[in-house]
Motif scaffolding. Structure first.
Motif, mmCIF file in Angstrom:
data_model
loop_
_atom_site.group_PDB
_atom_site.id
_atom_site.type_symbol
_atom_site.label_atom_id
_atom_site.label_comp_id
_atom_site.label_asym_id
_atom_site.label_seq_id
_atom_site.Cartn_x
_atom_site.Cartn_y
_atom_site.Cartn_z
ATOM 1 N N PHE A 1 5.563 13.978 1.138
ATOM 2 C CA PHE A 1 5.233 12.795 1.930
ATOM 3 C C PHE A 1 6.319 11.713 1.924
ATOM 4 O O PHE A 1 6.377 10.891 2.838
ATOM 5 C CB PHE A 1 3.923 12.183 1.422
ATOM 6 C CG PHE A 1 2.708 13.036 1.636
ATOM 7 C CD1 PHE A 1 2.109 13.126 2.879
ATOM 8 C CD2 PHE A 1 2.160 13.764 0.595
ATOM 9 C CE1 PHE A 1 0.993 13.914 3.090
ATOM 10 C CE2 PHE A 1 1.039 14.561 0.785
ATOM 11 C CZ PHE A 1 0.451 14.636 2.040
ATOM 12 N N GLY A 2 7.117 11.664 0.857
ATOM 13 C CA GLY A 2 8.091 10.586 0.722
ATOM 14 C C GLY A 2 7.544 9.388 -0.027
ATOM 15 O O GLY A 2 8.217 8.364 -0.158
ATOM 16 N N TYR A 3 6.350 9.496 -0.542
ATOM 17 C CA TYR A 3 5.691 8.474 -1.360
ATOM 18 C C TYR A 3 4.606 9.191 -2.151
ATOM 19 O O TYR A 3 4.291 10.361 -1.866
ATOM 20 C CB TYR A 3 5.071 7.365 -0.479
ATOM 21 C CG TYR A 3 4.166 7.906 0.608
ATOM 22 C CD1 TYR A 3 2.808 8.133 0.388
ATOM 23 C CD2 TYR A 3 4.677 8.230 1.865
ATOM 24 C CE1 TYR A 3 1.997 8.659 1.367
ATOM 25 C CE2 TYR A 3 3.866 8.767 2.857
ATOM 26 C CZ TYR A 3 2.527 8.978 2.600
ATOM 27 O OH TYR A 3 1.724 9.517 3.574
ATOM 28 N N VAL A 4 4.035 8.528 -3.146
ATOM 29 C CA VAL A 4 2.944 9.118 -3.915
ATOM 30 C C VAL A 4 1.633 8.616 -3.314
ATOM 31 O O VAL A 4 1.309 7.437 -3.415
ATOM 32 C CB VAL A 4 3.032 8.737 -5.408
ATOM 33 C CG1 VAL A 4 1.874 9.358 -6.171
ATOM 34 C CG2 VAL A 4 4.372 9.183 -5.996
ATOM 35 N N ASP B 1 -3.031 19.820 -0.061
ATOM 36 C CA ASP B 1 -4.375 19.587 -0.599
ATOM 37 C C ASP B 1 -4.803 18.140 -0.395
ATOM 38 O O ASP B 1 -6.000 17.854 -0.254
ATOM 39 C CB ASP B 1 -4.430 19.936 -2.087
ATOM 40 C CG ASP B 1 -4.166 21.405 -2.365
ATOM 41 O OD1 ASP B 1 -4.296 22.217 -1.423
ATOM 42 O OD2 ASP B 1 -3.818 21.747 -3.519
ATOM 43 N N VAL B 2 -3.833 17.212 -0.391
ATOM 44 C CA VAL B 2 -4.149 15.801 -0.162
ATOM 45 C C VAL B 2 -4.772 15.631 1.225
ATOM 46 O O VAL B 2 -5.826 15.007 1.381
ATOM 47 C CB VAL B 2 -2.881 14.928 -0.285
ATOM 48 C CG1 VAL B 2 -3.175 13.480 0.098
ATOM 49 C CG2 VAL B 2 -2.305 15.013 -1.695
ATOM 50 N N MET B 3 -4.121 16.203 2.230
ATOM 51 C CA MET B 3 -4.650 16.083 3.587
ATOM 52 C C MET B 3 -5.921 16.895 3.781
ATOM 53 O O MET B 3 -6.831 16.475 4.501
ATOM 54 C CB MET B 3 -3.589 16.496 4.602
ATOM 55 C CG MET B 3 -2.559 15.412 4.875
ATOM 56 S SD MET B 3 -1.629 15.739 6.377
ATOM 57 C CE MET B 3 -0.755 14.179 6.571
ATOM 58 N N ARG B 4 -5.986 18.047 3.155
ATOM 59 C CA ARG B 4 -7.218 18.855 3.257
ATOM 60 C C ARG B 4 -8.418 18.070 2.724
ATOM 61 O O ARG B 4 -9.510 18.103 3.295
ATOM 62 C CB ARG B 4 -7.067 20.147 2.465
ATOM 63 C CG ARG B 4 -6.062 21.135 3.027
ATOM 64 C CD ARG B 4 -6.661 21.992 4.096
ATOM 65 N NE ARG B 4 -5.772 23.075 4.491
ATOM 66 C CZ ARG B 4 -5.641 23.500 5.742
ATOM 67 N NH1 ARG B 4 -6.326 22.903 6.718
ATOM 68 N NH2 ARG B 4 -4.836 24.496 6.034
ATOM 69 N N ALA C 1 -8.086 3.253 -4.136
ATOM 70 C CA ALA C 1 -7.852 3.598 -2.734
ATOM 71 C C ALA C 1 -8.442 2.533 -1.810
ATOM 72 O O ALA C 1 -9.384 1.821 -2.178
ATOM 73 C CB ALA C 1 -8.473 4.960 -2.432
ATOM 74 N N PRO C 2 -7.913 2.412 -0.599
ATOM 75 C CA PRO C 2 -8.467 1.462 0.369
ATOM 76 C C PRO C 2 -9.948 1.726 0.629
ATOM 77 O O PRO C 2 -10.384 2.879 0.723
ATOM 78 C CB PRO C 2 -7.644 1.738 1.631
ATOM 79 C CG PRO C 2 -6.367 2.328 1.144
ATOM 80 C CD PRO C 2 -6.732 3.118 -0.074
ATOM 81 N N THR D 1 -3.281 8.200 4.292
ATOM 82 C CA THR D 1 -2.065 8.583 3.583
ATOM 83 C C THR D 1 -0.887 7.690 3.966
ATOM 84 O O THR D 1 -0.488 6.805 3.229
ATOM 85 C CB THR D 1 -1.728 10.068 3.852
ATOM 86 O OG1 THR D 1 -1.634 10.307 5.266
ATOM 87 C CG2 THR D 1 -2.792 10.981 3.272
ATOM 88 N N TYR D 2 -0.350 7.905 5.152
ATOM 89 C CA TYR D 2 0.884 7.237 5.566
ATOM 90 C C TYR D 2 0.742 5.717 5.651
ATOM 91 O O TYR D 2 1.642 4.990 5.225
ATOM 92 C CB TYR D 2 1.314 7.808 6.918
ATOM 93 C CG TYR D 2 2.610 7.264 7.460
ATOM 94 C CD1 TYR D 2 3.826 7.519 6.814
ATOM 95 C CD2 TYR D 2 2.636 6.504 8.632
ATOM 96 C CE1 TYR D 2 5.022 7.037 7.323
ATOM 97 C CE2 TYR D 2 3.829 6.016 9.145
ATOM 98 C CZ TYR D 2 5.017 6.286 8.490
ATOM 99 O OH TYR D 2 6.193 5.802 8.987
ATOM 100 N N LEU D 3 -0.362 5.247 6.189
ATOM 101 C CA LEU D 3 -0.513 3.799 6.370
ATOM 102 C C LEU D 3 -0.527 3.057 5.038
ATOM 103 O O LEU D 3 0.312 2.163 4.821
ATOM 104 C CB LEU D 3 -1.771 3.498 7.193
ATOM 105 C CG LEU D 3 -2.029 2.019 7.486
ATOM 106 C CD1 LEU D 3 -0.923 1.400 8.317
ATOM 107 C CD2 LEU D 3 -3.381 1.859 8.202
#
Length: 632
Positions: A187-190, A464-467, A204-205, A489-491
């Protein structure tokens, strides 16, 4: 706006070390240079650094109720605090200040954990209720403000606005989470809720967490999610008109401040729309700022100036050298964990510019995720349309093996480069989207890591994060689903993290009206067909802004905050790349296949491949490790 820290004894009332608490607090001095304080009682310690924005004289935290048994530390802004103040006064509560912080104190007393449903804003909150022996923590709906925490083996619970505050607590283990490394290089970030450390988390948000003395620490609880509940059918014209009204209302709700306020103006659709709405809501010219680049290939300042002229804003532009790579080490210290979005460089500079003239700046962040503005959404929908015409069994059993075994032929004519096509057709929507946004593909990460490190992953893969998020998604509409994935994730992991750290490094508060959660709820109910229409992203938003902005602002090709990484790594940063990727720090971790690192460096330097994104992500990981070694 500020930085908060805390120490909480979940097992009883052990003494809290005020020296340690103050040291944790001061790691975040940049977040609140105006004033700071700590509070300690048996079992509980709060720290706060304040950037004064509302009620400058009386907003010092921690803030307690009149009885002194409910206290709060809070980072952010509650935009509906005046309405809540009126409601709480009608319930009998007496206010001593005009700050939004005091509203949280009495909202907890009045409504308990449900208070978070009444708050409209950006926030990270911790409330201590001595009578109930309870610590309640919450993060805002979209994750604009950060909240880090760790439950330590000795029963102490620590939290803060940045990971560096937790890192200064001696009981926190610095052991790196292998799955966070796998996720980072995809992802480029954790991504939330992990951090790079195995023993620390991000709240988490849209989640809250209630911890009670003497009871097991539960997992966080979701209190809000993007609903994606479809509106009753409305015409395109009606949708555009109502969207404009709602955007204006969200902007207006975020204009309260007792300090100078302005806006970022990049010349893109989102920031231009925010400025257009601001200009119609006040009698004074809007303060706007933008940065220009000395390389016209990266510069869009002329569009910002066009909007500034139209709305007669008090506009300021500074030119930045595109070879602004001196910030590399600064960024590593700013983000506390590996972070690989190179647009953090110009973001840092525009925040630096804005702080010279204002204390609060509104931004256009969130429009792309909300309204399907990214080019990748169009590509994902095109791919999915092709996949949907092919039976799943055929995709898996035929195109899957073809994708694996067909030779890679970048040198060949395009018609013969079928490997990528076969691979794409074999994937489902989530896997295809994940592949499209990954910094490094699954195959590259397979080669990047040593066999020993891959064993430590115990089967975990970044997808697995996106799943997991896809399984929770409240929609099965393809476009809405990938928007939802980005919102989870990205936001928060990339965009909002970037802006929070870059702005707070300069003690600048950034507000994001397009992420007002009530606006997000309403937009999520719009049909996908008017968000992305005929290949035009943000279609309905652009229609809603046609009466406010010129055609060339709304419909020109999208341009981001890009930096020339590929040229840097073949030129002025060539030696730095070699020293970092092929040097002893990465080699000593046991994580990386050094032969593969040498291969991507050589391939990039030769010009045969553009490996700038993988190289940058590895460079930033090495910079993080060096910072860790310096702090040890």
């Amino acid at each position: 706006m500020c930085g908060i820290v805390g120490i909480f004894d979940t097992r009883g009332a052990r003494p809290i070390d005020p020296v340690l608490l103050r040291r944790m607090n001061e790691t975040q001095h940049h977040r609140g240079p105006d004033e700071g304080d700590i509070y300690v009682e048996p079992g509980v310690g709060f720290g706060h650094r304040r950037l004064s924005v509302i009620d400058l004289a009386n907003g010092l935290q921690p803030m307690f109720n009149a009885a002194g048994d409910v206290g709060v530390v809070f980072n952010g802004e509650i935009y509906n605090y005046r309405e809540l103040t009126t409601e709480l006064k009608q319930l009998g509560y007496t206010f001593r200040t005009s700050s939004d912080t005091e509203v949280i104190v009495y909202a907890w007393e009045a409504w308990g954990e449900k208070c978070v449903h009444r708050l409209r804003g950006m926030f990270a909150i911790a409330v201590w209720d001595r009578n109930k022996q309870t610590m309640f923590m919450a993060r805002d709906h979209m994750g604009v403000k950060p909240f880090f925490y760790a439950h330590l083996p000795d029963g102490m619970f620590i939290f803060g606005s940045e990971l560096k505050s937790l890192r200064s607590y001696p009981g926190l283990s610095r052991e790196i989470d292998p799955t966070a490394v796998e996720d980072y290089f995809a992802f480029g970030y954790v991504p939330e809720p992990k951090t790079i450390y195995a023993g620390a988390c991000k709240l988490a948000p849209g989640y809250c967490l209630t911890v009670r003395v003497g009871q097991p620490v539960p997992g966080p609880r979701r209190y809000w999610d993007v609903p994606f509940t479809q509106h009753e059918k409305m015409t395109e014209s009606d949708a555009a008109g109502e969207l404009a009204v709602r955007v204006r209302a969200a902007v207006q709700s975020q204009l309260k401040a007792d300090v100078p306020l302005g806006a970022f103006l990049s010349g893109g659709v989102d920031s231009s729309a925010v400025v257009a709405m601001m200009a119609g809501l006040g009698s004074e010219p809007v303060n706007t700022c933008s940065i220009a680049f000395n390389d016209k290939a990266y510069d869009e300042s002329e569009y910002a100036e066009e909007v500034a002229r139209q709305y007669k804003t008090n506009h300021h532009t500074e030119t930045v050298d595109t070879d602004d790579y001196a910030l590399l080490d600064t960024l590593a210290g700013l983000y506390d964990e590996p972070y690989a979005d190179s647009s953090a460089i110009p973001t840092y500079r525009v925040c630096q510019l804005a702080r010279k003239r204002v204390t609060v700046a509104l931004s256009g962040d969130g429009g792309d995720e909300n309204l399907a503005g990214y080019r990748r959404y169009r590509l994902a929908m095109a791919e999915d349309a092709v996949r949907s015409k092919i039976p799943p069994a055929l995709r898996r059993n035929v195109f899957g093996p073809l994708g694996r075994y067909y030779p890679k032929a970048d040198w060949a004519p395009r018609v013969l480069r079928a490997k990528t096509t076969f691979e794409s057709l074999a994937r489902d929507l989530v896997e295809g989207y994940f592949h499209g946004v990954s910094i490094m593909s699954d195959a590259m990460r397979e080669r990047l890591f040593t066999p020993q490190f891959r064993q430590r992953l115990q089967g975990h893969r970044a997808i697995d994060v996106m799943r997991g998020h896809a399984a929770d998604a409240p929609t099965d509409d393809p476009l809405s689903l990938i928007q939802y994935l980005d919102m989870k994730t990205y936001l928060p992991g990339d965009i909002l993290t970037k802006v929070d750290r870059a702005s707070m490094a300069h003690a600048l508060e950034v507000r994001v009206p397009l992420l007002d959660h009530e606006l997000v709820e309403w937009i999520s109910g719009l049909s996908s067909s008017i968000k992305l229409k005929n290949g035009e992203g943000k279609y309905i938003f652009k229609k809603s802004m046609e009466r406010y902005l010129p055609h060339d602002i709304l419909y020109r090709k999208k341009q981001g905050f890009a930096v020339p990484l590929a040229a840097w790594f073949r030129g002025p940063l060539r030696q730095r790349v070699r020293e970092a990727l092929l040097g002893p720090i990465l080699a000593s971790t046991g994580i990386f296949n050094t032969a593969f690192l040498a291969e991507i460096v050589e391939m990039h330097e030769s010009g045969r491949r553009d490996y700038s994104a993988p190289i940058w992500s590895t460079l930033m990981f090495e910079a993080f490790l060096r910072k860790e070694m310096e702090a040890a």
